[in-house]
Design a protein around this motif. Structure first.
Motif, PDB file in Angstrom:
ATOM      1  N   GLY A 207      14.331  -4.021 -29.206  1.00 52.68           N
ATOM      2  CA  GLY A 207      14.099  -2.595 -29.346  1.00 52.68           C
ATOM      3  C   GLY A 207      14.664  -1.835 -28.164  1.00 52.68           C
ATOM      4  N   GLY A 208      14.522  -0.516 -28.203  1.00 46.12           N
ATOM      5  CA  GLY A 208      14.931   0.323 -27.081  1.00 46.12           C
ATOM      6  C   GLY A 208      16.415   0.313 -26.810  1.00 46.12           C
ATOM      7  N   MET A 209      17.241   0.216 -27.853  1.00 46.49           N
ATOM      8  CA  MET A 209      18.690   0.164 -27.632  1.00 46.49           C
ATOM      9  C   MET A 209      19.192   1.438 -26.989  1.00 46.49           C
ATOM     10  SD  MET A 209      21.700  -0.677 -30.399  1.00 46.49           S
ATOM     11  CE  MET A 209      22.864   0.682 -30.575  1.00 46.49           C
ATOM     12  N   ASP A 210      20.001   1.266 -25.966  1.00 43.11           N
ATOM     13  CA  ASP A 210      20.600   2.389 -25.244  1.00 43.11           C
ATOM     14  C   ASP A 210      22.074   2.066 -25.026  1.00 43.11           C
ATOM     15  OD1 ASP A 210      20.288   4.929 -23.566  1.00 43.11           O
ATOM     16  OD2 ASP A 210      21.122   3.538 -22.090  1.00 43.11           O
ATOM     17  N   VAL A 211      22.930   3.085 -25.121  1.00 45.45           N
ATOM     18  CA  VAL A 211      24.374   2.855 -25.091  1.00 45.45           C
ATOM     19  C   VAL A 211      25.048   3.758 -24.064  1.00 45.45           C
ATOM     20  CG1 VAL A 211      26.508   2.854 -26.441  1.00 45.45           C
ATOM     21  CG2 VAL A 211      24.338   2.243 -27.547  1.00 45.45           C
TER      22      VAL A 211
END
Length: 286
Positions: A207-211
């Motif tokens: 979870g918590g995907m950041d790009v």
């Protein structure tokens, strides 16, 4: 490791054999090409002393060794690669540099099991796009990590924004028919669609995907490569070279001449053969 484009997507078994051998043949030039993106991902990862880190698909092991130096003396960096040739060379380089806490394992990261306590972090510079079934593969990687562990991966952005691959394939396609890669299929652009990557990671329990976005100019063969050196590296070691190898002599020579012309146009003294590149630097939490 880096991804290549050919008549069909590369799969894990290609890296265990032919493509691993091709990569090894020009290892230093490959590493020089993608080092800036690896450095950006390492900076984003901000590893600390004492952490235990898995590096998926490290190729020649440059990123594993860098992580090992950062997490020393108590931490550990474990590079997992499916190519026995690359694992052997990576281990030799770590030993030569005296980095005792960087070790390497020849295994399929989609299925590998590791004894002992779970790892704290996971890193992958272009080593995660070739899984035949990515959700269970990432779920397996998650099983190797502590709850709440962070992963940092680099994957290629859209083809149209990675001219360093597409311009070369464009030259080839003026001479021979090359099938287009299937969207979301294992290969260099498997995760160009970030919505799809989010689906994969969520399905695997992350979870918590950041790009973050990396954009720059890719030096084919490194900043010291001449157009001729870049051409020889591409044809002898990259997926596009396999396409060229399959053609008759006149077609091969015509492709070589057109690629040479392209590389001469893109060459900048002191900087190499430069073409646009775009990658996603992705973080998520187990």
């Amino acid at each position: 490791m880096g991804g290549e484009s050919a008549t069909e997507p590369l799969k894990g078994e290609d890296w265990a054999g032919d493509m691993g051998e091709r990569w090894l043949a020009n290892l230093d030039r490959f590493e020089a090409m993608i080092a800036p993106i690896g450095d950006a991902l390492l900076t984003r990862g901000a590893y600390r002393a004492g952490e235990r880190v898995i590096d998926v698909g490290p190729g020649g092991g440059a990123t594993t060794r860098a992580i090992g130096r950062t997490v020393a003396p108590e931490g550990e960096a474990l590079g997992i690669d499916i190519s026995p040739d690359l694992v052997g060379e990576a281990a030799r380089r770590a030993e030569a540099e005296g980095i005792a806490n960087a070790r390497f394992l020849c295994a399929d990261a989609a299925e590998v099991t590791l004894g002992g306590r779970p790892y704290d972090r996971l890193f992958s510079r272009f080593g995660s796009m070739f899984f035949a079934d990515p959700v269970p593969a990432f779920a397996n990687l998650r099983s190797l990590l502590q709850p709440g562990a962070r992963i940092d991966i680099a994957v290629w952005g859209p083809p149209r924004e990675n001219l360093w691959m597409m311009e070369m394939m464009g030259v080839v396609r003026t001479h021979v028919e090359v099938p287009r890669a299937e969207p979301r299929a294992p290969g260099p652009f498997a995760f160009e669609d970030l919505d799809y990557l989010r689906e994969v990671l969520t399905g695997a329990g992350f979870g918590g995907m950041d790009v973050d976005v990396y954009e720059g100019r890719q030096a084919i063969g490194g900043s010291d490569a001449s157009p001729a050196e870049a051409l020889e590296m591409v044809l002898s070691s990259m997926g596009v070279g396999r396409v060229v190898d399959e053609q008759d002599d006149p077609t091969r020579e015509a492709i070589r001449a057109d690629l040479m012309s392209l590389f001469e146009q893109r060459h900048v003294d002191g900087e190499g053969v430069l073409m646009a590149a775009k990658a996603w630097l992705v973080t998520a939490v187990a």
